[in-house]
Structures are given as C-alpha cells and as structure tokens.
Design a protein around this motif. Sequence first.
Motif, mmCIF file in Angstrom:
data_model
loop_
_atom_site.group_PDB
_atom_site.id
_atom_site.type_symbol
_atom_site.label_atom_id
_atom_site.label_comp_id
_atom_site.label_asym_id
_atom_site.label_seq_id
_atom_site.Cartn_x
_atom_site.Cartn_y
_atom_site.Cartn_z
ATOM 1 N N GLY A 1 0.824 -1.198 0.000
ATOM 2 C CA GLY A 1 0.000 0.000 0.000
ATOM 3 C C GLY A 1 0.861 1.251 0.000
ATOM 4 N N LYS A 2 0.353 2.314 -0.608
ATOM 5 C CA LYS A 2 1.115 3.562 -0.707
ATOM 6 C C LYS A 2 0.232 4.768 -0.421
ATOM 7 C CE LYS A 2 4.782 2.321 -3.980
ATOM 8 N NZ LYS A 2 5.530 2.788 -5.178
ATOM 9 N N VAL A 3 0.839 5.816 0.152
ATOM 10 C CA VAL A 3 0.144 7.091 0.297
ATOM 11 C C VAL A 3 -0.084 7.659 -1.096
ATOM 12 C CG1 VAL A 3 0.366 9.476 1.093
ATOM 13 C CG2 VAL A 3 1.042 7.591 2.593
ATOM 14 N N ALA A 4 -1.285 8.130 -1.349
ATOM 15 C CA ALA A 4 -1.616 8.715 -2.656
ATOM 16 C C ALA A 4 -1.295 10.205 -2.654
ATOM 17 C CB ALA A 4 -3.094 8.496 -2.963
ATOM 18 N N THR A 5 -0.693 10.666 -3.707
ATOM 19 C CA THR A 5 -0.408 12.094 -3.847
ATOM 20 C C THR A 5 -1.417 12.785 -4.746
ATOM 21 O OG1 THR A 5 1.066 11.703 -5.731
ATOM 22 C CG2 THR A 5 2.065 11.710 -3.527
ATOM 23 N N GLN A 6 -2.234 11.993 -5.445
ATOM 24 C CA GLN A 6 -3.205 12.547 -6.393
ATOM 25 C C GLN A 6 -4.331 11.541 -6.609
ATOM 26 O OE1 GLN A 6 -0.608 12.619 -10.241
ATOM 27 N NE2 GLN A 6 0.635 12.151 -8.427
ATOM 28 N N PHE A 7 -5.355 11.954 -7.346
ATOM 29 C CA PHE A 7 -6.545 11.117 -7.523
ATOM 30 C C PHE A 7 -6.368 10.100 -8.657
ATOM 31 C CE2 PHE A 7 -8.285 14.495 -4.968
ATOM 32 C CZ PHE A 7 -9.248 13.856 -4.197
ATOM 33 N N MET A 8 -5.288 9.358 -8.575
ATOM 34 C CA MET A 8 -4.961 8.349 -9.582
ATOM 35 C C MET A 8 -3.863 7.482 -8.997
ATOM 36 S SD MET A 8 -3.400 9.083 -13.403
ATOM 37 C CE MET A 8 -4.785 10.067 -13.937
ATOM 38 N N PRO A 9 -3.965 6.153 -9.069
ATOM 39 C CA PRO A 9 -2.878 5.326 -8.537
ATOM 40 C C PRO A 9 -1.607 5.487 -9.363
ATOM 41 C CG PRO A 9 -4.525 3.961 -9.644
ATOM 42 C CD PRO A 9 -5.082 5.351 -9.598
ATOM 43 N N HIS A 10 -0.489 5.196 -8.741
ATOM 44 C CA HIS A 10 0.808 5.380 -9.406
ATOM 45 C C HIS A 10 1.003 4.416 -10.564
ATOM 46 C CE1 HIS A 10 1.294 2.299 -6.282
ATOM 47 N NE2 HIS A 10 2.219 1.765 -7.052
ATOM 48 N N THR A 11 0.143 3.411 -10.691
ATOM 49 C CA THR A 11 0.263 2.417 -11.755
ATOM 50 C C THR A 11 -0.426 2.849 -13.049
ATOM 51 O OG1 THR A 11 -1.696 1.327 -10.815
ATOM 52 C CG2 THR A 11 0.457 0.471 -10.163
ATOM 53 N N VAL A 12 -1.087 4.001 -13.045
ATOM 54 C CA VAL A 12 -1.829 4.464 -14.226
ATOM 55 C C VAL A 12 -1.067 5.579 -14.926
ATOM 56 C CG1 VAL A 12 -3.976 5.546 -15.004
ATOM 57 C CG2 VAL A 12 -4.039 3.791 -13.231
ATOM 58 N N ALA A 13 -0.936 5.500 -16.235
ATOM 59 C CA ALA A 13 -0.244 6.527 -17.011
ATOM 60 C C ALA A 13 -0.965 7.865 -16.877
ATOM 61 C CB ALA A 13 -0.175 6.117 -18.483
ATOM 62 N N GLY A 14 -0.205 8.917 -16.580
ATOM 63 C CA GLY A 14 -0.786 10.232 -16.333
ATOM 64 C C GLY A 14 -0.534 10.698 -14.921
ATOM 65 N N HIS A 15 -0.004 9.793 -14.091
ATOM 66 C CA HIS A 15 0.378 10.124 -12.714
ATOM 67 C C HIS A 15 1.535 11.131 -12.781
ATOM 68 C CE1 HIS A 15 2.017 9.365 -8.629
ATOM 69 N NE2 HIS A 15 0.773 9.011 -8.336
ATOM 70 N N SER A 16 1.426 12.217 -12.033
ATOM 71 C CA SER A 16 2.429 13.282 -12.116
ATOM 72 C C SER A 16 3.295 13.332 -10.859
ATOM 73 C CB SER A 16 1.729 14.643 -12.285
ATOM 74 O OG SER A 16 2.664 15.698 -12.195
ATOM 75 N N ASP A 17 4.571 13.662 -11.045
ATOM 76 C CA ASP A 17 5.467 13.837 -9.897
ATOM 77 C C ASP A 17 5.649 15.316 -9.544
ATOM 78 O OD1 ASP A 17 6.982 14.707 -12.025
ATOM 79 O OD2 ASP A 17 8.603 13.255 -11.764
ATOM 80 N N LYS A 18 4.754 16.164 -10.099
ATOM 81 C CA LYS A 18 4.873 17.613 -9.860
ATOM 82 C C LYS A 18 3.656 18.186 -9.129
ATOM 83 C CE LYS A 18 7.719 18.326 -13.992
ATOM 84 N NZ LYS A 18 7.810 19.024 -15.316
ATOM 85 N N VAL A 19 2.838 17.337 -8.549
ATOM 86 C CA VAL A 19 1.647 17.847 -7.869
ATOM 87 C C VAL A 19 1.999 18.489 -6.538
ATOM 88 C CG1 VAL A 19 0.114 16.132 -8.931
ATOM 89 C CG2 VAL A 19 1.207 15.629 -6.734
ATOM 90 N N LYS A 20 1.157 19.400 -6.081
ATOM 91 C CA LYS A 20 1.296 19.994 -4.757
ATOM 92 C C LYS A 20 0.974 18.927 -3.722
ATOM 93 C CE LYS A 20 -0.429 23.839 -1.892
ATOM 94 N NZ LYS A 20 0.902 24.425 -1.623
ATOM 95 N N THR A 21 1.814 18.807 -2.683
ATOM 96 C CA THR A 21 1.608 17.777 -1.674
ATOM 97 C C THR A 21 1.251 18.409 -0.327
ATOM 98 O OG1 THR A 21 3.986 17.719 -1.210
ATOM 99 C CG2 THR A 21 3.141 16.131 -2.815
ATOM 100 N N TYR A 22 0.668 17.580 0.548
ATOM 101 C CA TYR A 22 0.151 18.063 1.830
ATOM 102 C C TYR A 22 0.607 17.115 2.935
ATOM 103 C CZ TYR A 22 -2.689 20.789 -1.359
ATOM 104 O OH TYR A 22 -3.085 21.636 -2.366
ATOM 105 N N ALA A 23 1.757 17.426 3.536
ATOM 106 C CA ALA A 23 2.332 16.557 4.563
ATOM 107 C C ALA A 23 1.540 16.668 5.864
ATOM 108 C CB ALA A 23 3.788 16.937 4.806
ATOM 109 N N TYR A 24 1.590 15.606 6.636
ATOM 110 C CA TYR A 24 0.934 15.592 7.942
ATOM 111 C C TYR A 24 1.557 16.646 8.855
ATOM 112 C CZ TYR A 24 -0.334 13.794 12.600
ATOM 113 O OH TYR A 24 -0.791 13.652 13.884
#
Length: 556
Positions: free
Chosen positions: A356-379
């Motif tokens: 399992g992984k923390v999601a950074t966006q509304f798409m799993p990391h296994t789907v093409a279109g996942h971005s590494d430039k999204v704004k993140t929200y740390a605890y």
Amino acid sequence: MRISKSRAVRAVTAAVAVGLIATGCSSERGKDDAKGGDKDTFVFAGTGDPGSLDPALAADGETYRVTRQAFEALLKHEPGGSKLVGGLAESWEGNDAGTVWTFNLRKGVKFHDGEAFNAAAVCANYDHWFNWTGTYQTSAVSYYWQSIMGGFKNNEDPETPKPNYKSCTAKDEHTAVIEVNEASANLPGGFSLQALAIHSPKAIKEYEKQEASAKGDAITYPKYSQEAGTVAGTGPYKITDWNKGNKEVALERFDDYWGEKAKVKNLVIRTIDTPEGRRQALQAGDIDGYDLVAPADVKTLEEAGFQVPTRDVFNLFYLGMTQEANPALKKREVRQAIAHAVDRENMVKTQLPEGGKVATQFMPHTVAGHSDKVKTYAYDTNKAKQLLKDAGESALKIDFCYPTEVTRPYMPAPQDMFELMKADLEKAGITVTPKPMKWAPDYLDATEAGSCALHMLGWTGDFNDGYNFIGTWFSEYDKQWGFKDETVFTAVNAGSKEGDPAKRIEAYKKANEVIMEYLPGLPVSSSPPAIAFAKNVNPPNVSPLTQESFAEVSFK
C-alpha cells in the motif's frame, strides 16, 4: 440490478441450503464439502449486500460481483488483466473521429429467458437507457450511463449532462453500430462496463412497466431489480434467488451458455461484512472463498495452506469533501487544513496490506498520467490549526459520514479508518460528528446526493485510462463534491478527446497538478487487495479490476 422471486429449480434449493451456513447447522454441509463430499456448489463471501440485480442501476463492486456472473457487455477485459477483448462482440472498430463504433456480434448466443441475442437486442438496451425518465435520471441511479454516455433523450434537470449518445443501429442481425456526438476517453472502455451489460429485450419490456422513486436521499428501486425472476442476461450463470434475510444470492449454471460452461453447477454469493467473520467461515469450511482479506490475516491463512493471491494495485481511497454540505469547505484553506491534519502514512502502515502507498493525487501510481509535480500536503497538525485560524474557522464543526456492513478493496476496515481520521481532525481542533450509514443503498445514495460534508470512498478502475479516475469525479459539476471550478473542469477534460496517447498522458499529468492545487478532497492511499480460497479450490484468474469470473472455478 434486481428481480422477482421465481422459477426455483431443485438445484437452487440445494444452493440455498448450502448458503444457510452462516445461521446454523448448515455449516455441516460445508464441512462435508471440505472432506471431499458434494462439490456442486461454490460459496463465496463478499463484503456487502448488492444494491440491485439490474447492474444498470448500480455503481458499486458488490452488486457487480453478483451481476458479472449473469450479465455480459459488448466488451470485457482479458482474464487476470486490463486489456480489452471481445465480449458479446467478437470484434469492434471505431472510426477515426471516435464517434462511430461498429460491433461484430457473436452468433448463437441466448439470453437466460430463451430469447436470441442479436443487434436489435443491443439497440433495445441502449435506447432503453437513453429514454429513462424521472428518478432513473438521478445520478444515484444512472451514475454510469451519465458518466459514459451523458444525459438522456429528454433531460429533466438542467444540471444533467448533455447527452453524448446519439443512436444505435442494427446494421444487420449480427452487426450493431453505436454513434456518439463527440469522441470520449471513456470509449471503447465504457462498452465493457457491467452497467452497460446487455439484457433480454423481453425482460426490458417488463422493466419499463415499473418506476424507481425517491424521497429525499432515499431511493426506492423497482421491484424487478430486488427479486430474482425478471432480469435475464447471457452470462454463464443465471440468478435464481436473492435471499435478503440470509444475505445471499443464489445462481445456477446456464447450460445454454455460448462459451465454455461454468465448471461448478451452483454458485452462492453471501455477504459477511467483517474480515474476521469471512476468515473464520473459510477456516471452518463454511465457504470456499472470500474477498478483501485483512492484511493481518494473509500470513495466517497461507501458513494454514489456504490460497491468498494478491491483485495488482489499481485503486484509490480518498476523503471526500462536499462543499455544498458545509459552507466552510468552500474555503481552500479549510480543505488544506483537513489535508494536513490527516496522518496518511499511519493509515497506510496500520490499515493496508503490504504494498500500500500514500496517494499524492486522484490516480494510482500504476496508471499513465500520474504526475510527480503535484502539490503535496504533509501531515502537520500545527499547520492545519493555523490554516483554520487564517480561514476564520478555528471552531469548525463538521459531519463525517462513513459506511458500515462493508469492506472495499481500497478500504479494508472502514470504521477503523474513520476513527483514525476523526482523531487526527480533532487534534487539529475540528469537531467531528460521526454519521454511520449502511453501505447499500443508504451510504452510496447519500454520498451521490451530496449529503455528506466529509465521507470516505474510493475507486477501483473500470478500464485502463487515467480519465476513468479523474474524469469520474472532476470533469464537471458533481453533487458528491459540490463545487464548480472551470479551471479544474477544463484541465480534466483536456485529455478526454485527445487521440494521441502521448499527448493524452501529458494532459492527464497537468490535470492532476491543477486538481491538487485546487484540492477538492484528499487522496489517501492505493493498495493491492487480497482474495482467499480454500485448499481444494482451483481459483479463477484474479483481476486488478476485481472482475473475477466464478465460471472459471473448479474443485480439486
């Protein structure tokens, strides 16, 4: 999704008898099976009740687990994978513009009620959905039709999307042509959905004699969809009984099935809504398999000789925020505060299976279109408090809905996950009012209607395209989220009509960046759900889309 109690066959009686094990002495039957006795019934435990026996009226996996055994769509996914292959159509082709889809249909296919499958039957289904009126036009009832094909011939609500479906033509007996007004990233994948599975035209005529109705958020579904006897598909099993008191659906092998016949004569799908209850039933020999194994149970079952295959990651769990249900959520600082308040790392560590992984966006990391430039929200609880103060909402009070009597692939233990998020929010000074609701239909209907300020939901992809995730939620106004922001809608839709795959993926990446800047809700995690089978079972191909076909099952 449903039917009227009917043609009970002798074998159905046997199937139901096996299905009673959760309530008493019938567990003896399961033990006999485990010792090598009668093997004509496969009993599988799901995690929640189906909402309907007509998949066109549903939007949840528990309903589709049942209906997938009895109904088939024009297309399907290869066993165990996400590649589209022929279903009721042997082959298909889209024109260059993506607006005309031609299906070459299988010959010799029969419906469960004896009617012949042909192009006219395909068109009868699509025209039936297109002509829906009244409560059938609400998003809680016709969610998938609206997601894939837009609105209806005569939209009754100005917020209903404009129709994209144009027509269906029976070019000849075995060639159906479906036209849409505009190309869409949802096609051809949408033609594989259970919600667009094909029903007997004879059954459809019976459906059309009945109406759904609504009172507030409560939907009353038509009788045919709640009792076995009316619905008729073409699948390897036919539905013979829905015993709601014992929370189980009984199905029987359809011997006139066009393809390879089901290997086991009877199939019972039962609801056992707790992971420990499902595990104990498998260990006792009362069931032959179950879904959504608790992470802590995987090793225990494997060491005891049970089979516990794990699906690939293809889901997303999120904390939904409905702005129209609580005005404070219209302030981005409040949404950001909630995002910083939730300890998602702890959620993944304590609640999800390995992988399992923390999601950074509304798409799993296994789907093409996942971005590494999204704004993140740390605890960061202190940052959450400051954001609330800046927004003038230091004393925020908010309702938080969560589902009961269910486990989902992305949500193994809903109440535990709710309690963790509730505690995190309260640390940040937010007063949470819990709103527990039964999963189907109460919780699903309430979230679709936008009645829950905060809620927990998720998504397992229907087909392998990024738009099936972000387009599902953010292509236009949706009551579940309750916001209107053209910047978000434009970004999400930019890739939906793009024919070049590389450009489409780049558009999805940009859309993910725009979405996470706006922050309509909080993506929490993605995880690989496990499924378990008894030692004496030859399991089906396990699917990343959770689309297992129990016709593949046999006993050793």
